[in-house]
Design a protein around this motif. Sequence first.
Motif, PDB file in Angstrom:
ATOM      1  N   SER A  40      76.535 -62.432  79.713  1.00  0.00           N
ATOM      2  CA  SER A  40      75.250 -62.730  80.337  1.00  0.00           C
ATOM      3  C   SER A  40      74.091 -62.659  79.345  1.00  0.00           C
ATOM      4  O   SER A  40      74.124 -61.867  78.393  1.00  0.00           O
ATOM      5  N   GLU A  42      71.320 -61.290  79.850  1.00  0.00           N
ATOM      6  CA  GLU A  42      70.769 -59.936  79.944  1.00  0.00           C
ATOM      7  C   GLU A  42      71.508 -58.968  79.015  1.00  0.00           C
ATOM      8  O   GLU A  42      70.892 -58.115  78.367  1.00  0.00           O
ATOM      9  N   THR A  45      70.499 -59.761  75.387  1.00  0.00           N
ATOM     10  CA  THR A  45      69.152 -59.236  75.132  1.00  0.00           C
ATOM     11  C   THR A  45      69.185 -57.724  74.979  1.00  0.00           C
ATOM     12  O   THR A  45      68.524 -57.156  74.091  1.00  0.00           O
ATOM     13  N   SER A  46      69.962 -57.044  75.809  1.00  0.00           N
ATOM     14  CA  SER A  46      70.041 -55.590  75.773  1.00  0.00           C
ATOM     15  C   SER A  46      70.586 -55.081  74.443  1.00  0.00           C
ATOM     16  O   SER A  46      70.079 -54.104  73.878  1.00  0.00           O
TER      17      SER A  46
END
Length: 338
Positions: A40, A42, A45-46
């Motif tokens: 994902s 997300e 990015t994390s």
Amino acid sequence: MSVPTISLHDFDTRRQEIIEQLMDASTNVGFFTLSNHGISPEDVTSIFQLSAQFFALPDEVKAKTALNGKNAGWEKNTQVRPSTGTADQKESIQLQFARMEGLWPGDEDLKGFRERAERFMHQVRDLSVKVMECFAEGLGLPLNTFTEGTVDPGVGDSQDVLRLLHYHSTEGKSFGPNFWRAGAHADFDVLTMLFQRDGEGGLEVCPGRKVVGDFGMGQTWLPVEARQDRIVCNIGDQLMRWSDDRLKSTYHRVRLPEGAESQGARYSIAFFNQARTDSIIQGPEKKYPPITGGQFIAEAMAKNRMQSAEIARQAAMESSDKVASEVHFVPQHLQAAA
């Protein structure tokens, strides 16, 4: 020629088509990018946020987990490529599933680092299993040839590495012609999966290598667009050898910013699938003698002049400009020009 993009959407129904695309890219270019890969946005990015948080720590804190001589730990300005004779303009921390005693940044310095990093490592490894099975099938080998050879079944002999990379800002700095963010090199693993942030480019690849260990390359460097929604993948020397040179481990580099390009820092994250310590690397045609994964990595690290933990620790205490600007040696292929 260009670096192709291969979509993994509808993987199960498109499996044969994807295998054909992977084999074409890996026998002709050695590089490809994956879209619709299932990790994902997300989560990507994390992990980049975690990386930036770590590299923002003071050097004396990062030095608590300095490079240990076994391809794990933090280093800064210590990787000198045989192709350049100068230090890469970067720092990195290398993380493994095994041999990490005392090398995980502690919660007192960056809370939850290990848990967040290991979660991402498992995600990328699971994705890499799909790709390595495709390679095995495309080469006409048993499906588990490369996955059994790389994925630790629980005995603690994994050599896979997640490497968080921070390339230093070049603002206000000038460099000689033989300085790079990462000098030309070929990876010594099975399969590399690289994550980049949008707009933070500089990665270039040079197809044309014929056999494992050959420094010779083609004449054209191909840029690879930096997109966070795609994973850049390339064949490493282990897989080139394991495939009797059918799949190509390609030289690549990261150049310094040019012209109007951003002079700021660059971050990337690489996952290196590597043969387990006791796995035997040998292709079906036995073009090369058998070698274990442990032997291969030890020889490759020596060849690539990866510095010891003590040197890394000392270098971290020096001025970055001093360490990064030193010409350590003149490579043989550049001696005539020098």
